[in-house]
Design an enzyme around this catalytic site. Structure first.
Site, PDB file in Angstrom:
ATOM      1  N   THR A 219      23.630  75.861  42.881  1.00 60.05           N
ATOM      2  CA  THR A 219      22.879  77.014  42.364  1.00 60.05           C
ATOM      3  C   THR A 219      21.981  77.506  43.485  1.00 60.05           C
ATOM      4  OG1 THR A 219      21.081  75.637  41.612  1.00 60.05           O
ATOM      5  CG2 THR A 219      22.843  76.067  40.028  1.00 60.05           C
ATOM      6  N   LYS A 473       4.472  88.910  29.909  1.00 57.83           N
ATOM      7  CA  LYS A 473       3.809  88.594  28.638  1.00 57.83           C
ATOM      8  C   LYS A 473       2.592  89.486  28.464  1.00 57.83           C
ATOM      9  CE  LYS A 473       5.575  83.999  28.022  1.00 57.83           C
ATOM     10  NZ  LYS A 473       5.515  82.629  28.483  1.00 57.83           N
ATOM     11  N   TRP A 478       6.524  89.616  24.448  1.00 56.64           N
ATOM     12  CA  TRP A 478       7.332  89.617  25.657  1.00 56.64           C
ATOM     13  C   TRP A 478       7.907  91.004  25.935  1.00 56.64           C
ATOM     14  CZ3 TRP A 478      10.748  84.555  25.131  1.00 56.64           C
ATOM     15  CH2 TRP A 478       9.898  83.448  25.191  1.00 56.64           C
TER      16      TRP A 478
HETATM   17  P1  ADP Z   1      21.918  81.711  40.417  1.00 59.61           P
HETATM   18  O1  ADP Z   1      21.264  81.136  39.177  1.00 59.61           O
HETATM   19  O2  ADP Z   1      22.272  80.700  41.398  1.00 59.61           O
HETATM   20  O3  ADP Z   1      21.265  82.975  40.889  1.00 59.61           O
HETATM   21  P2  ADP Z   1      24.064  82.293  38.736  1.00 59.61           P
HETATM   22  O4  ADP Z   1      25.230  83.142  38.943  1.00 59.61           O
HETATM   23  O5  ADP Z   1      24.279  80.957  38.174  1.00 59.61           O
HETATM   24  O6  ADP Z   1      23.349  82.233  40.063  1.00 59.61           O
HETATM   25  O7  ADP Z   1      23.003  83.096  37.887  1.00 59.61           O
HETATM   26  C1  ADP Z   1      22.975  82.982  36.512  1.00 59.61           C
HETATM   27  C2  ADP Z   1      21.935  83.897  35.970  1.00 59.61           C
HETATM   28  O8  ADP Z   1      22.219  85.257  36.302  1.00 59.61           O
HETATM   29  C3  ADP Z   1      21.881  83.886  34.474  1.00 59.61           C
HETATM   30  O9  ADP Z   1      21.159  82.781  33.982  1.00 59.61           O
HETATM   31  C4  ADP Z   1      21.210  85.224  34.187  1.00 59.61           C
HETATM   32  O10 ADP Z   1      19.817  85.146  34.341  1.00 59.61           O
HETATM   33  C5  ADP Z   1      21.758  86.114  35.272  1.00 59.61           C
HETATM   34  N1  ADP Z   1      22.869  86.907  34.738  1.00 59.61           N
HETATM   35  C6  ADP Z   1      24.190  86.676  34.878  1.00 59.61           C
HETATM   36  N2  ADP Z   1      24.905  87.634  34.262  1.00 59.61           N
HETATM   37  C7  ADP Z   1      24.024  88.487  33.704  1.00 59.61           C
HETATM   38  C8  ADP Z   1      24.126  89.679  32.915  1.00 59.61           C
HETATM   39  N3  ADP Z   1      25.295  90.201  32.592  1.00 59.61           N
HETATM   40  N4  ADP Z   1      22.990  90.265  32.511  1.00 59.61           N
HETATM   41  C9  ADP Z   1      21.787  89.764  32.835  1.00 59.61           C
HETATM   42  N5  ADP Z   1      21.616  88.655  33.569  1.00 59.61           N
HETATM   43  C10 ADP Z   1      22.713  88.022  34.008  1.00 59.61           C
END
Ligand code: ADP
Length: 580
Positions: A219, A473, A478
């Protein structure tokens, strides 16, 4: 013949599934329950490519190579060359469980390395080349990778890090002898074509337990060190099956797929497995993801399905608008990784007649977590309602469970309004991180907290309103920074927008909207605020607007809010005086 037993080391649970016709093991089934009498066919990913070779050997994989030319191969070729990769790795002393890293774009060679590594029970570790070299070195060392396969593009990175990555004992440059550079200073360097040349295809794939590790992806680690998500063969196969559901990616043999989302970004959302599973033609974009390059491939290869983050679609949209080109072949696109702005959704659907599916997921989920398919109840409400609903992140495919809770862990109703922590469960969701980093990550009922804040409606649509750490917040309520940003990027002068919470004596926090304008465009604070007026709730209206040259992005292309909070930490909202 190469394979287990002929080389050092053992698979994770040797001998669990060597005879496909064997009955399922009864050991874990308590007395009193009956044991099913079906075959014990272990879910390992080598079977995906076996299937492609047996049933789709002539379907193509087309790559825009880093060297320049378009390269064509078939699933039959890919199978043969992947087996040669396996033989080369085994000959080079690789044993099951070893980690093999790649620093590479989407290409046929990368796919061969992928299956060649996983087939013999070693672990394919995709590394994001957009990270800083020091971060890449940290990740390679943490993973204890023994081999690094990399594209010509990344020679400068490897030159910077090889001396601080002592575990990597072989560097394989994904090219042929003719393109090998001289005097790189990189030790134990060999070209990919030389590495696999003349190697046998007579290797054993699979035959180990389906819970054996197959892939590793870190990640981005915006807080603390990056953490490794260690996919298993089983999780990858199940993810493939559920991502193929009609209401998820719904891929088929008639599709030509352009996965623009990189293999190093959570398995290209699983397409590396789902395309060969159904025999879809693959078009790999290599290093070029600008609007023109993407358009050329979409057009010349008659691509029907593609997947990418919103930024890529934004670049393509701009290119199409500048050139007047259209998309006669493209039928469906999946957009995810961050929220889909309305302007992108409407342009692709209304102007270019391409169906847009909004998806959400994360590295820890392999990564598909939702897909924006439309339920019949919505179809009857007309295009506007359907499109508005598509701005939500979508519904859970079979194989993913959701739960929304408040700060105390109490489950919130599925009313489409109550926003809380989004928890997930499923066979393709991480149970813990590589090496146990981060400790226990599941609650007592096995739920994983995504770190996202969302609501869920009675029809099953999930809407992300924020990252838990980005939520603003205000007065105990929120505010969704994502909603504000999505509307702001709809303004014709705005290239990108970010909303962050700044301290406020009366309300705790209030939103500051940060804007990056399109080149040559202009807009004032008042124009932006007027534009938002009426689109979002009054109390969500930003207290101030600031303009910057470039909104900082992280390695996966998402807005780096940590950096923005740092930049604007001294900024005083104009509403503070009024409140004092
Ligand atoms: P990293 O966490 O390493 O940046 P990830 O691809 O695992 O990469 O990221 C996941 C996060 O990306 C999700 O938990 C969310 O916050 C965000 N995310 C992914 N797809 C969407 C989406 N369609 N809309 C909003 N947020 C998104």
């Amino acid at each position: 013949m190469f394979g287990f037993g002929k080389n050092k080391g053992e698979p994770a649970k040797a001998g669990a599934a060597t005879t496909p016709a064997a009955a399922a093991p009864a050991a874990s089934i308590p007395r009193g329950l009956m044991v099913g009498r079906m075959q014990d066919w272990q879910l390992t990913v080598d079977k995906v490519l076996d299937h492609a070779k047996a049933n789709h050997a002539h379907r193509e994989i087309v790559t825009r190579s880093v060297e320049g030319p378009i390269v064509r191969e078939t699933y039959g070729d890919l199978y043969a060359r992947a087996r040669q990769v396996s033989a080369a790795l085994l000959e080079d002393g690789v044993v099951p469980g070893d980690r093999i890293a790649t620093l590479a774009w989407n290409s046929g060679n990368h796919m061969e390395t992928w299956f060649g590594t996983m087939g013999i029970g070693s672990v394919l570790h995709t590394v994001n080349p957009r990270l800083f070299p020091e971060q890449i070195a940290w990740i390679l060392n943490h993973a204890e990778d023994t081999h690094l396969f990399f594209d010509l593009t990344f020679i400068p990175i490897v030159q910077k890090i090889h001396s601080i990555c002592p575990m990597v004992r072989r560097y394989v440059l994904l090219t042929d002898e003719g393109h090998m550079p001289r005097d790189t200073g990189i030790p134990n360097l060999v070209s990919y074509e030389r590495f696999i040349a003349g190697k046998t295809q007579d290797v054993t794939w699979g035959g180990f337990d389906e819970n054996t590790a197959a892939g590793l992806c870190y990640t981005s680690g915006t807080t603390g060190n990056p953490k490794g998500v260690l996919y298993s063969h089983r999780s990858n196969v199940l993810h493939t099956m559920f991502s193929l559901q009609k209401d998820c990616m719904g891929l088929g043999v008639e599709d030509t797929i352009l996965p623009i989302v990189p293999l190093f970004h959570a398995n290209a959302w699983g397409i590396t497995f789902s395309a060969p599973a159904v025999g879809a033609k693959l078009v790999m974009p290599g290093a070029k993801m600008d609007g023109e390059s993407v358009f050329q491939l979409l057009d010349s290869e008659k691509v029907t399905f593609s997947a990418a983050v919103p930024t890529v679609w934004l670049m393509l949209k701009q290119y199409l608008e500048e050139t007047g080109n259209t998309l006669p072949h493209l039928k469906r696109v999946v957009i995810g990784g961050s929220a889909v702005p309305e302007a992108i959704l409407k342009t692709f659907e209304d102007k270019y007649e391409v169906q847009v599916f909004h998806a959400w997921g994360m590295t820890e989920m392999s990564p598909m977590g939702s897909m924006g398919s439309t339920v019949p109840e919505f179809m009857a409400r007309g295009t506007d309602a359907v499109q508005k609903n598509k701005l939500k992140q979508g519904r859970a495919p079979f194989g993913v469970e959701y739960k929304i809770t408040d700060d105390d862990g109490k489950e919130l109703p599925r009313d489409g309004k109550s926003a809380g922590h989004l928890l997930v469960r499923g066979p393709a969701v991480a149970g813990s991180y590589f090496k146990g980093d981060g400790g226990q990550i599941l609650d007592k009922d096995g739920w994983f907290d995504t770190g996202d804040v969302a609501n869920l409606c009675e029809l099953g649509y999930m809407q992300i309103t924020d990252r838990a750490k980005d939520v603003i917040k205000s007065g105990g309520e929120w505010i969704s920074s994502i909603d504000i940003e999505n509307f702001a990027v709809g303004h014709p002068a705005v290239a990108n927008a970010a909303a962050i919470g700044l301290p406020h004596p009366k309300w705790d926090e209030r939103p500051l909207l940060i804007i990056e304008l399109k080149p040559g465009a202009s807009a004032s604070r008042e124009e932006i605020l007027n534009y938002l007026n009426g689109k979002i709730a009054k109390w969500w209206m930003p207290d101030d607007v600031q303009f910057i040259d470039k909104i900082p992005l992280g390695a996966t292309g998402k807005i780096n809010k940590l950096s923005l909070r740092q930049t604007f930490k001294e900024h005083k909202l104009p509403t503070i005086q009024a409140a004092e």
